[in-house]
Design a protein around this motif. Structure first.
Motif, PDB file in Angstrom:
ATOM      1  N   PRO A   5       0.804  -1.232   0.000  1.00 59.65           N
ATOM      2  CA  PRO A   5       0.000   0.000   0.000  1.00 59.65           C
ATOM      3  C   PRO A   5       0.837   1.283   0.000  1.00 59.65           C
ATOM      4  CG  PRO A   5      -0.348  -1.289   2.016  1.00 59.65           C
ATOM      5  CD  PRO A   5       0.559  -2.072   1.147  1.00 59.65           C
ATOM      6  N   THR A   6       2.083   1.204   0.404  1.00 59.18           N
ATOM      7  CA  THR A   6       2.922   2.411   0.420  1.00 59.18           C
ATOM      8  C   THR A   6       3.462   2.757  -0.964  1.00 59.18           C
ATOM      9  OG1 THR A   6       4.845   1.063   0.980  1.00 59.18           O
ATOM     10  CG2 THR A   6       3.662   2.100   2.817  1.00 59.18           C
ATOM     11  N   ALA A   7       3.334   1.858  -1.919  1.00 55.05           N
ATOM     12  CA  ALA A   7       3.837   2.091  -3.275  1.00 55.05           C
ATOM     13  C   ALA A   7       2.930   3.071  -4.006  1.00 55.05           C
ATOM     14  CB  ALA A   7       3.910   0.781  -4.040  1.00 55.05           C
ATOM     15  N   SER A   8       3.507   3.761  -4.983  1.00 56.58           N
ATOM     16  CA  SER A   8       2.720   4.683  -5.792  1.00 56.58           C
ATOM     17  C   SER A   8       3.178   4.614  -7.241  1.00 56.58           C
ATOM     18  CB  SER A   8       2.830   6.109  -5.249  1.00 56.58           C
ATOM     19  OG  SER A   8       4.170   6.450  -5.008  1.00 56.58           O
ATOM     20  N   THR A   9       2.260   4.930  -8.138  1.00 60.06           N
ATOM     21  CA  THR A   9       2.530   4.899  -9.565  1.00 60.06           C
ATOM     22  C   THR A   9       2.196   6.257 -10.150  1.00 60.06           C
ATOM     23  OG1 THR A   9       1.973   2.558  -9.640  1.00 60.06           O
ATOM     24  CG2 THR A   9       1.971   3.715 -11.722  1.00 60.06           C
ATOM     25  N   TYR A  10       3.075   6.760 -11.027  1.00 63.15           N
ATOM     26  CA  TYR A  10       2.892   8.061 -11.665  1.00 63.15           C
ATOM     27  C   TYR A  10       3.104   7.903 -13.160  1.00 63.15           C
ATOM     28  CZ  TYR A  10       3.852   9.456  -6.889  1.00 63.15           C
ATOM     29  OH  TYR A  10       3.824   9.562  -5.536  1.00 63.15           O
ATOM     30  N   THR A  11       2.243   8.528 -13.948  1.00 60.69           N
ATOM     31  CA  THR A  11       2.442   8.548 -15.389  1.00 60.69           C
ATOM     32  C   THR A  11       2.703   9.993 -15.797  1.00 60.69           C
ATOM     33  OG1 THR A  11       1.031   6.629 -15.693  1.00 60.69           O
ATOM     34  CG2 THR A  11       1.467   7.970 -17.640  1.00 60.69           C
ATOM     35  N   LEU A  12       3.895  10.228 -16.317  1.00 59.45           N
ATOM     36  CA  LEU A  12       4.307  11.556 -16.759  1.00 59.45           C
ATOM     37  C   LEU A  12       4.894  11.432 -18.154  1.00 59.45           C
ATOM     38  CD1 LEU A  12       6.198  12.406 -13.456  1.00 59.45           C
ATOM     39  CD2 LEU A  12       3.969  13.302 -14.109  1.00 59.45           C
ATOM     40  N   ASN A  13       4.408  12.228 -19.085  1.00 58.85           N
ATOM     41  CA  ASN A  13       4.890  12.192 -20.472  1.00 58.85           C
ATOM     42  C   ASN A  13       4.858  10.775 -21.034  1.00 58.85           C
ATOM     43  OD1 ASN A  13       5.412  14.989 -20.398  1.00 58.85           O
ATOM     44  ND2 ASN A  13       7.384  14.597 -19.427  1.00 58.85           N
ATOM     45  N   SER A  14       3.784  10.066 -20.793  1.00 54.16           N
ATOM     46  CA  SER A  14       3.515   8.704 -21.273  1.00 54.16           C
ATOM     47  C   SER A  14       4.481   7.639 -20.731  1.00 54.16           C
ATOM     48  CB  SER A  14       3.450   8.648 -22.805  1.00 54.16           C
ATOM     49  OG  SER A  14       4.719   8.838 -23.375  1.00 54.16           O
ATOM     50  N   ILE A  15       5.205   7.950 -19.663  1.00 53.35           N
ATOM     51  CA  ILE A  15       6.062   6.968 -18.991  1.00 53.35           C
ATOM     52  C   ILE A  15       5.465   6.712 -17.611  1.00 53.35           C
ATOM     53  CG2 ILE A  15       8.355   6.461 -18.073  1.00 53.35           C
ATOM     54  CD1 ILE A  15       9.444   8.436 -20.190  1.00 53.35           C
ATOM     55  N   THR A  16       5.313   5.434 -17.255  1.00 50.66           N
ATOM     56  CA  THR A  16       4.778   5.086 -15.937  1.00 50.66           C
ATOM     57  C   THR A  16       5.932   4.757 -15.002  1.00 50.66           C
ATOM     58  OG1 THR A  16       2.755   4.246 -16.937  1.00 50.66           O
ATOM     59  CG2 THR A  16       3.227   3.542 -14.683  1.00 50.66           C
ATOM     60  N   TYR A  17       6.005   5.507 -13.901  1.00 47.76           N
ATOM     61  CA  TYR A  17       7.032   5.318 -12.876  1.00 47.76           C
ATOM     62  C   TYR A  17       6.394   4.622 -11.687  1.00 47.76           C
ATOM     63  CZ  TYR A  17       9.446   8.937 -15.557  1.00 47.76           C
ATOM     64  OH  TYR A  17      10.045   9.653 -16.558  1.00 47.76           O
ATOM     65  N   HIS A  18       7.096   3.631 -11.135  1.00 51.23           N
ATOM     66  CA  HIS A  18       6.635   2.898  -9.963  1.00 51.23           C
ATOM     67  C   HIS A  18       7.596   3.235  -8.824  1.00 51.23           C
ATOM     68  CE1 HIS A  18       4.038   0.379 -12.536  1.00 51.23           C
ATOM     69  NE2 HIS A  18       5.024   0.545 -13.401  1.00 51.23           N
ATOM     70  N   TYR A  19       7.063   3.836  -7.746  1.00 49.26           N
ATOM     71  CA  TYR A  19       7.908   4.250  -6.624  1.00 49.26           C
ATOM     72  C   TYR A  19       7.564   3.424  -5.387  1.00 49.26           C
ATOM     73  CZ  TYR A  19      10.178   6.991  -3.049  1.00 49.26           C
ATOM     74  OH  TYR A  19      10.963   7.385  -2.001  1.00 49.26           O
ATOM     75  N   TYR A  20       8.616   2.930  -4.723  1.00 46.28           N
ATOM     76  CA  TYR A  20       8.474   2.120  -3.520  1.00 46.28           C
ATOM     77  C   TYR A  20       9.343   2.739  -2.427  1.00 46.28           C
ATOM     78  CZ  TYR A  20       6.370  -1.031  -6.797  1.00 46.28           C
ATOM     79  OH  TYR A  20       5.553  -1.559  -7.755  1.00 46.28           O
ATOM     80  N   PRO A  21       8.720   3.411  -1.452  1.00 46.46           N
ATOM     81  CA  PRO A  21       9.517   4.043  -0.398  1.00 46.46           C
ATOM     82  C   PRO A  21      10.151   3.000   0.517  1.00 46.46           C
ATOM     83  CG  PRO A  21       7.191   4.192   0.125  1.00 46.46           C
ATOM     84  CD  PRO A  21       7.288   3.571  -1.240  1.00 46.46           C
ATOM     85  N   TYR A  22      11.302   3.364   1.081  1.00 44.07           N
ATOM     86  CA  TYR A  22      11.931   2.490   2.064  1.00 44.07           C
ATOM     87  C   TYR A  22      11.167   2.593   3.368  1.00 44.07           C
ATOM     88  CZ  TYR A  22      15.835   2.011  -1.171  1.00 44.07           C
ATOM     89  OH  TYR A  22      16.599   1.745  -2.271  1.00 44.07           O
ATOM     90  N   VAL A  23      11.009   1.490   4.042  1.00 38.73           N
ATOM     91  CA  VAL A  23      10.243   1.424   5.277  1.00 38.73           C
ATOM     92  C   VAL A  23      10.993   2.147   6.396  1.00 38.73           C
ATOM     93  CG1 VAL A  23       9.215  -0.158   6.971  1.00 38.73           C
ATOM     94  CG2 VAL A  23       9.240  -0.759   4.545  1.00 38.73           C
TER      95      VAL A  23
END
Length: 147
Positions: free
Chosen positions: A91-109
């Motif tokens: 649940p802490t992960a997030s996904t962003y789409t910018l300029n047609s590229i999807t970035y997947h971000y996973y914060p360190y606990v």
């Protein structure tokens, strides 16, 4: 310390370490292919020093401060038939789409800064990690990478 971090990155890429926070990456073919491009560098502050390690199937670019503190790691390899699947992400992960590229971000606990950022662009799979930079800074750096 630098050699230790590079060793850990290489060891993780060899498949001997798994991270629960990483997105599921599926491959249609089971073999690694030789890198088909030259390393691509983000636009970073001039005070950072880059160290590039080359392997047959990937590049590892490590960035250090002027006092040799590790700031950022970036792995680049052919994406071939890799597909990112964040459906099983924590649940802490997030996904962003910018300029047609999807970035997947996973914060360190349990850390205020740092995490891992994954994306595929123009046939290249990127894996960026840092314990020092914020998510916003990492995404800005990722957007400066141009093939």
């Amino acid at each position: 310390m630098k050699k230790y971090i590079l060793f850990l990155l290489l060891f993780a890429l060899s498949g001997n370490i798994s991270t629960a926070a990483a997105p599921q990456v599926s491959e249609e073919i089971l073999h690694e292919t030789q890198v088909k491009f030259k390393p691509i560098y983000p636009e970073v502050p001039k005070t950072w020093r880059a160290v590039t390690k080359t392997n047959k199937t990937f590049y590892i670019i490590s960035y250090f401060s002027s006092d040799d503190d590790f700031i950022l790691g970036l792995v680049e390899q052919n994406s071939d038939d890799k597909k990112m699947d964040s459906s099983k992400s924590p649940p802490t992960a997030s996904t962003y789409t910018l300029n047609s590229i999807t970035y997947h971000y996973y914060p360190y606990v349990d850390e205020t800064k740092g995490g891992a950022l994954y994306w595929i662009d123009h046939g290249i799979y990127f894996n960026m990690d840092s314990h020092k930079l914020t998510k916003e800074t990492m995404i800005k750096l990722a957007q400066t990478i141009k093939k």
